[in-house]
Each structure stands twice: as C-alpha cells, then as structure tokens.
Scaffold this motif. Sequence first.
Motif, PDB file in Angstrom:
ATOM      1  N   GLY A 243      47.316 -38.833  31.067  1.00 28.06           N
ATOM      2  CA  GLY A 243      46.701 -38.611  32.826  1.00 28.06           C
ATOM      3  C   GLY A 243      46.392 -37.351  33.502  1.00 28.06           C
ATOM      4  N   LEU A 244      46.844 -36.520  32.726  1.00 34.14           N
ATOM      5  CA  LEU A 244      46.545 -34.880  33.577  1.00 34.14           C
ATOM      6  C   LEU A 244      44.808 -34.819  33.732  1.00 34.14           C
ATOM      7  CD1 LEU A 244      48.308 -32.874  31.272  1.00 34.14           C
ATOM      8  CD2 LEU A 244      48.776 -33.487  33.787  1.00 34.14           C
ATOM      9  N   ILE A 245      44.147 -35.676  32.338  1.00 34.13           N
ATOM     10  CA  ILE A 245      41.791 -35.741  33.088  1.00 34.13           C
ATOM     11  C   ILE A 245      42.189 -36.855  32.755  1.00 34.13           C
ATOM     12  CG2 ILE A 245      42.164 -32.843  32.239  1.00 34.13           C
ATOM     13  CD1 ILE A 245      41.462 -34.450  29.233  1.00 34.13           C
ATOM     14  N   GLU A 246      40.727 -37.182  33.453  1.00 34.35           N
ATOM     15  CA  GLU A 246      40.341 -38.426  33.822  1.00 34.35           C
ATOM     16  C   GLU A 246      39.050 -38.460  32.736  1.00 34.35           C
ATOM     17  OE1 GLU A 246      41.341 -41.168  35.748  1.00 34.35           O
ATOM     18  OE2 GLU A 246      42.438 -40.277  36.802  1.00 34.35           O
ATOM     19  N   ASP A 247      38.323 -37.886  32.676  1.00 37.79           N
ATOM     20  CA  ASP A 247      36.908 -37.859  31.669  1.00 37.79           C
ATOM     21  C   ASP A 247      37.108 -36.637  31.562  1.00 37.79           C
ATOM     22  OD1 ASP A 247      35.138 -38.584  30.488  1.00 37.79           O
ATOM     23  OD2 ASP A 247      33.692 -39.103  31.970  1.00 37.79           O
ATOM     24  N   ALA A 248      36.345 -36.029  30.041  1.00 35.69           N
ATOM     25  CA  ALA A 248      36.199 -34.558  29.482  1.00 35.69           C
ATOM     26  C   ALA A 248      34.175 -34.880  28.636  1.00 35.69           C
ATOM     27  CB  ALA A 248      37.055 -34.171  28.864  1.00 35.69           C
ATOM     28  N   VAL A 249      33.803 -33.725  28.403  1.00 31.62           N
ATOM     29  CA  VAL A 249      33.328 -33.884  27.514  1.00 31.62           C
ATOM     30  C   VAL A 249      33.224 -31.713  27.004  1.00 31.62           C
ATOM     31  CG1 VAL A 249      31.398 -32.166  29.544  1.00 31.62           C
ATOM     32  CG2 VAL A 249      30.667 -33.531  27.494  1.00 31.62           C
ATOM     33  N   LEU A 250      32.502 -32.475  25.903  1.00 29.16           N
ATOM     34  CA  LEU A 250      32.541 -31.122  24.678  1.00 29.16           C
ATOM     35  C   LEU A 250      31.190 -30.737  24.055  1.00 29.16           C
ATOM     36  CD1 LEU A 250      35.481 -32.282  24.219  1.00 29.16           C
ATOM     37  CD2 LEU A 250      35.685 -31.089  22.017  1.00 29.16           C
ATOM     38  N   ALA A 251      31.173 -28.842  24.944  1.00 34.01           N
ATOM     39  CA  ALA A 251      29.817 -29.035  24.825  1.00 34.01           C
ATOM     40  C   ALA A 251      29.369 -28.203  23.289  1.00 34.01           C
ATOM     41  CB  ALA A 251      29.691 -27.429  25.547  1.00 34.01           C
ATOM     42  N   GLN A 252      28.583 -29.333  22.742  1.00 31.53           N
ATOM     43  CA  GLN A 252      27.947 -29.836  21.611  1.00 31.53           C
ATOM     44  C   GLN A 252      26.844 -28.344  20.368  1.00 31.53           C
ATOM     45  OE1 GLN A 252      29.430 -31.498  19.610  1.00 31.53           O
ATOM     46  NE2 GLN A 252      30.863 -32.278  20.957  1.00 31.53           N
ATOM     47  N   SER A 253      27.164 -27.580  22.035  1.00 30.48           N
ATOM     48  CA  SER A 253      25.708 -26.543  21.132  1.00 30.48           C
ATOM     49  C   SER A 253      25.834 -25.559  22.108  1.00 30.48           C
ATOM     50  CB  SER A 253      24.159 -26.830  21.373  1.00 30.48           C
ATOM     51  OG  SER A 253      24.027 -27.519  22.384  1.00 30.48           O
ATOM     52  N   ASP A 254      25.510 -24.434  22.022  1.00 29.45           N
ATOM     53  CA  ASP A 254      25.347 -23.328  22.988  1.00 29.45           C
ATOM     54  C   ASP A 254      24.670 -23.629  24.398  1.00 29.45           C
ATOM     55  OD1 ASP A 254      27.030 -21.440  21.494  1.00 29.45           O
ATOM     56  OD2 ASP A 254      25.012 -20.648  20.380  1.00 29.45           O
ATOM     57  N   ALA A 255      23.578 -24.462  24.625  1.00 26.77           N
ATOM     58  CA  ALA A 255      23.128 -24.812  25.628  1.00 26.77           C
ATOM     59  C   ALA A 255      24.104 -25.330  25.977  1.00 26.77           C
ATOM     60  CB  ALA A 255      21.385 -25.671  24.931  1.00 26.77           C
ATOM     61  N   GLN A 256      24.842 -26.201  25.869  1.00 21.44           N
ATOM     62  CA  GLN A 256      25.972 -27.194  26.593  1.00 21.44           C
ATOM     63  C   GLN A 256      26.537 -26.532  26.812  1.00 21.44           C
ATOM     64  OE1 GLN A 256      26.679 -30.406  24.908  1.00 21.44           O
ATOM     65  NE2 GLN A 256      24.717 -31.542  24.305  1.00 21.44           N
ATOM     66  N   ARG A 257      27.401 -25.536  26.327  1.00 20.65           N
ATOM     67  CA  ARG A 257      27.807 -24.555  26.799  1.00 20.65           C
ATOM     68  C   ARG A 257      27.368 -23.757  27.993  1.00 20.65           C
ATOM     69  NH1 ARG A 257      29.133 -19.883  27.024  1.00 20.65           N
ATOM     70  NH2 ARG A 257      31.597 -18.473  26.870  1.00 20.65           N
ATOM     71  N   GLN A 258      26.301 -23.180  27.908  1.00 21.71           N
ATOM     72  CA  GLN A 258      25.199 -22.468  28.820  1.00 21.71           C
ATOM     73  C   GLN A 258      25.292 -23.681  30.910  1.00 21.71           C
ATOM     74  OE1 GLN A 258      25.510 -19.357  29.108  1.00 21.71           O
ATOM     75  NE2 GLN A 258      24.717 -19.884  31.531  1.00 21.71           N
ATOM     76  N   GLY A 259      24.790 -24.294  30.056  1.00 20.91           N
ATOM     77  CA  GLY A 259      24.404 -25.650  30.502  1.00 20.91           C
ATOM     78  C   GLY A 259      25.906 -25.604  32.128  1.00 20.91           C
ATOM     79  N   ILE A 260      27.159 -26.225  31.095  1.00 19.96           N
ATOM     80  CA  ILE A 260      28.675 -26.137  31.999  1.00 19.96           C
ATOM     81  C   ILE A 260      28.397 -24.831  32.637  1.00 19.96           C
ATOM     82  CG2 ILE A 260      30.829 -25.940  31.955  1.00 19.96           C
ATOM     83  CD1 ILE A 260      30.084 -28.346  29.215  1.00 19.96           C
ATOM     84  N   TRP A 261      28.397 -23.494  32.293  1.00 21.92           N
ATOM     85  CA  TRP A 261      28.627 -22.117  33.225  1.00 21.92           C
ATOM     86  C   TRP A 261      27.491 -22.319  33.982  1.00 21.92           C
ATOM     87  CZ3 TRP A 261      32.207 -19.440  33.588  1.00 21.92           C
ATOM     88  CH2 TRP A 261      33.714 -19.203  31.935  1.00 21.92           C
ATOM     89  N   ASN A 262      26.594 -22.727  33.760  1.00 22.03           N
ATOM     90  CA  ASN A 262      25.886 -22.369  35.072  1.00 22.03           C
ATOM     91  C   ASN A 262      26.129 -22.945  36.525  1.00 22.03           C
ATOM     92  OD1 ASN A 262      23.772 -21.208  33.338  1.00 22.03           O
ATOM     93  ND2 ASN A 262      22.483 -22.898  33.185  1.00 22.03           N
ATOM     94  N   ILE A 263      26.201 -23.619  36.276  1.00 22.43           N
ATOM     95  CA  ILE A 263      27.313 -25.100  37.192  1.00 22.43           C
ATOM     96  C   ILE A 263      28.471 -24.282  38.262  1.00 22.43           C
ATOM     97  CG2 ILE A 263      28.601 -26.022  38.427  1.00 22.43           C
ATOM     98  CD1 ILE A 263      27.360 -28.176  35.849  1.00 22.43           C
ATOM     99  N   ARG A 264      29.228 -23.373  37.119  1.00 19.91           N
ATOM    100  CA  ARG A 264      30.288 -22.461  37.737  1.00 19.91           C
ATOM    101  C   ARG A 264      29.844 -21.199  38.436  1.00 19.91           C
ATOM    102  NH1 ARG A 264      32.550 -18.173  39.025  1.00 19.91           N
ATOM    103  NH2 ARG A 264      34.369 -17.124  38.099  1.00 19.91           N
ATOM    104  N   GLU A 265      28.342 -20.412  37.816  1.00 18.37           N
ATOM    105  CA  GLU A 265      27.948 -19.390  37.428  1.00 18.37           C
ATOM    106  C   GLU A 265      26.676 -19.256  39.174  1.00 18.37           C
ATOM    107  OE1 GLU A 265      27.369 -17.802  34.134  1.00 18.37           O
ATOM    108  OE2 GLU A 265      29.744 -16.257  34.454  1.00 18.37           O
ATOM    109  N   ASP A 266      26.072 -20.148  39.361  1.00 17.71           N
ATOM    110  CA  ASP A 266      25.027 -20.050  39.987  1.00 17.71           C
ATOM    111  C   ASP A 266      25.287 -20.050  41.812  1.00 17.71           C
ATOM    112  OD1 ASP A 266      22.775 -20.964  41.130  1.00 17.71           O
ATOM    113  OD2 ASP A 266      22.727 -23.237  40.990  1.00 17.71           O
TER     114      ASP A 266
END
Length: 463
Positions: A305-328
Amino acid sequence: MEALLKEVAAVVGAGNVLTGEDVKQRRVDWMSGTSCRAGAIVRPGSTDELADVMRLCHAAGQPVVTHGGLTGLVHGGEANPDELVVSLERMSAIESIDPVGGTMTVQAGSPLQAVQEAAEAHDLVFPLDLGARGSCTIGGNIATNAGGVRVIRYGMMRQQVLGLEAVLADGTIVSSMNRMLKNNAGYDLKQLFIGSEGTLGIVTRAVLRLQPRMASERTALVACPDFAGVTGLLRHMGRELGGSLGTFEVMWRNHYALLTEESGRNTPPLPVRWPYYVIIESLGNDDTVNAAQFGAALESALEAGLIEDAVLAQSDAQRQGIWNIREDIKGLIEQLAPLFTFDVSLPIPDMPGYAEELERAIGERWPHGRIVVFGHLGDGNLHVSVGVGDSGAETRRAVEQIVYGPLAALGGSVSAEHGIGLEKRDYLSISRTPEEVALMRTLKRALDPHGLLNRNKILVAEG
C-alpha cells in the motif's frame, strides 16, 4: 580601470578583454536574463595568466567577480560597473583521464556534460548530474558544491573532488591536485574552496573522482497515496535495492498537474489523481538481475500500500518523458511568471507540514498566488516555486520571509545546493550560528584581506 585593463590585456591578449557592448550582450545568470554591467570581462587562458591578472588587480585594489556557466539562481554572477569579471570560458580542457585510478583532471571551465561524455568514453561515469549539465561548468559546480539528482547514491560535488587548484586574491596559486582517495597529510585545503562561491579563491583546475559505469538503468514513475507512503517507499526501496538505488525524486501533485494536464506541456504517464509522484531509478551491472530486483521491489511496495500505481520506462524515450516533467523549469517559468524560486533543505518528516503551511500563507496573502513543490527528498532537499503575480522588491521580501521563516525552528537550511550569493545573504543567520558566521569572516579576511573576490556575496563586505 582603463590603465589596469591595458596591463591585463598585455597578459591575456587584447581580444580577451571585453568592454562596452561586448559586456552588455552577456548575461549574468540563466533565469533573469539580466545584462552584465561589469566594467570589463577578462578571459584568461591558463592558471598562470589568471594569477598574473589577479596580481595586477590586487595591486590596484580592483574587485573581481568570477563567471562560469552562469546557470546559478542566487545572483552570484552579478557585477557592478566598478567590478571586473573573470570568465573561465577559455579554460575548458579535459587534461587527462586515468581509467585505472578512476580520476579525471580538468580545467574549471569544462562543461559538466563534456566531462560526463569523456568519462563514458572510458566506460566510466562522472556521477554528478543536473538539468543544467550542458551549460554549467565544473568550476561552478565546485564553487557552489552542486548537488543534483544522484546525491542519494554518490553524494554532493564535494564527494567527487579529490584535488583542485585555485588562485587567491593576491595571485598566489594554491595547487593541491591530489589524485589519491586517501591523503591525510595536514589540512584538506580543497575544502576551503568547495562551496565558497568564489569568495576565497578562483578554482582553475580539479581532479575528479570517477565511478564504474553501470550497464543497467531502470526508471519508474509511481504515485503515492500520502506522505507516509512516500517515506515508507524511500525506506522500502533503500532496503530492497540496497546500493543500486540511484534516484528518488518526488513531485507534489501541484508540480505534476501543472506541467502535464494543466499546461499541456508534457503527457502524464500516470493519471493526475494522487498527492505525490516519485521518480525512482536503479543502477546495476546485470540488466536481467537489476530488472527482476527492481520489479520485485515495486510489486512488494504496491502490495504494502505504499504506492497506488506505477509505470516502468520501457525505452529511453519513455524515461526522458518522465524526466521532462521533473526538469521542465522553462514550463514553470512560463506558467508561474513572474516566478520566485527557492532551494531549501529540512528534515524529511517535516516536509508535508512545511509545504502545507507555505501554501496556506501564500494563499492568505495573495488569493491568486500559487506554489509548486518538487525535490530530491531522499537527501532532504525541496525546490519551491512561487508565483503571486508581482515581482517587486517588497513582494519578493514578503515571499522570502514566508518561505525561509519556518526553517529556523525546523533546523533547516535556506540553501540546499544553490548557494547563497546575493539573494540569500540576508537569511544566512537562519541556517548558521553567529560563531559560524564569525569564522567565515575570519577565513575571508585571511585569504582575501582587501575583499576583492565576489564581494558582498555570502557575506556583506566589511568596512
């Protein structure tokens, strides 16, 4: 200053002394875009040239401000018309790499990204990493003791420096280019300059510590139901992943929502529904083992119950998409302009209450005001962005008092990783005792008795 500049030009070359419009076209930092107002900009090409320049400035009583990549956010690069700027842009060479010893010797003007890429070419990594990697320089990283997104794994910039060379205000060259991990021969002089923001000496070269390059990197974005889930997740992932936990970055919902659904700037990998979102990264040598361990740790966190949902990056593009939110950061500026930014640290358990109180206080004073919070969290660092519709000096002061005021009682710091500069100088006493400030002044007087280096930064100039 004219006579001095002629002498300086004889040292560095006339083309490396900029005046007039060539100075005004330069900016003093990344965010404000303020034009440089210095009397001139000098660009030495070596430590010896800089030492000669500083001897001339010392004899003339000429104040100097140092410029690196100009990505700072506390006005540390501001210079007045009676001040001279020393830019280290020509001193950008990567001098040598020792793959066996795991060290790299670089000049202070080397961009962080260039250092990272040079290390990777030898199957090594320079672990410091931050959003301004393409512009910030090693000298600036050292001068501000930069942090970034992997402090939880590798530590601050201080932990990445084995040795350095610096030029003092009178032109003395202090070369402490140690290449060994262990060296207890007297005082560790490099620590005087790391984090001193150019007020005690100008860093010119450094010996950096490199790390083995990990073959596997796994990234996930998860949503937590509450802050207890966030802290529980931090402990859980630290225990389950051990030394492979590389990053633990938290975004409050106000940050995640603003830079995804509200602005349309980034696609949200998870619904904008929960109060906290965490970027977790694992670094390992075996991708199969790392993937299995990472997946199992996330699955058990979900079951607990520590997390409700999760998504794992399956490519460099998906990883960058996650980081873009943090670094925008550009998105934050556009959405909240005029924007006030803050970089604070405080005990992790106090973070939710602190953020809630900020939001309440800002809303009470400015009904249309807004705050956005994200941070490294695992190392106690939060970044707070505030937009209240006005950027005047009186408004800034009022916002600063709201943000910094509670930190004293919490044992927090007004600067986690950005430094003090001019912007936070008046609030230094919140995080440092009178005895500490007095010792800082003693060091300043000893190394720069005439107060020529980055005057009024960190401490108000004496006399």
